[in-house]
Design a protein around this motif. Structure first.
Motif, short mmCIF file in Angstrom:
data_model
loop_
_atom_site.label_atom_id
_atom_site.label_comp_id
_atom_site.label_asym_id
_atom_site.label_seq_id
_atom_site.Cartn_x
_atom_site.Cartn_y
_atom_site.Cartn_z
N HIS A 1 -39.51 -49.02 -0.51
CA HIS A 1 -39.85 -48.32 0.74
C HIS A 1 -38.93 -47.12 0.95
N GLN A 2 -37.62 -47.36 1.02
CA GLN A 2 -36.71 -46.24 1.32
C GLN A 2 -35.56 -46.12 0.33
N VAL B 1 -33.17 -48.17 -0.49
CA VAL B 1 -31.88 -48.73 -0.08
C VAL B 1 -31.77 -50.16 -0.61
N HIS C 1 -36.54 -53.51 6.74
CA HIS C 1 -37.77 -53.51 7.55
C HIS C 1 -38.64 -54.72 7.27
N GLY C 2 -38.10 -55.73 6.59
CA GLY C 2 -38.81 -57.00 6.45
C GLY C 2 -39.87 -57.08 5.37
N PRO D 1 -43.92 -52.39 4.77
CA PRO D 1 -44.26 -50.97 4.65
C PRO D 1 -44.46 -50.47 3.23
#
Ligand code: FES
Length: 118
Positions: free
Chosen positions: A56-57, A59, A81-82, A96
């Motif tokens: 997602h990002q 990280v 974000h789960g 996401p």
């Protein structure tokens, strides 16, 4: 956050830890030389390893050292974000980054140790 110690990068001879060092089921994070961080999930006598980077990002997934799984140890969890990922193939099945997957790392078990295979 406490950082895992850096293990010397010996290529395919790199020992991450003993299989018995990881709970069953359980997970553990590693740093090997200059490689990206990685983590291993144990399920019985099987192990699955991925880069510790959320698609997602970009990280790290763990919110505390070695915590990569949901409470029932059914999925890999990104704590940011789960997002949930399948343990066996790293595919995101919720969140996401649905449909994207974690980057796999080749590992093997030899003489009771989890070793890098690349
Ligand atoms: S960074 Fe992992 S779900 Fe957003």
């Amino acid at each position: 956050m406490e950082k895992p110690e850096i293990i010397e990068d010996l290529g395919r001879d790199t020992v991450l830890c003993a299989l018995s060092d990881i709970e069953d089921p359980g997970s553990k994070g590693f740093r090997v030389g200059r490689r990206e961080r990685l983590f291993v999930v144990r399920k019985g006598d099987d192990v699955f390893a991925y880069m510790n980077l959320c698609p997602h990002q970009g990280v790290t997934l763990d919110w505390k050292p070695d915590a990569f799984l949901t409470s029932e140890a059914e999925y890999i969890l990104c704590a940011v974000h789960g997002a949930l990922f399948e343990i066996e193939d790293g595919m995101c099945v919720y969140g996401p980054c649905l449909g994207r997957s974690l980057a796999p790392i080749e590992v093997r078990i030899e003489d009771g140790n989890i070793m890098l295979d690349s």
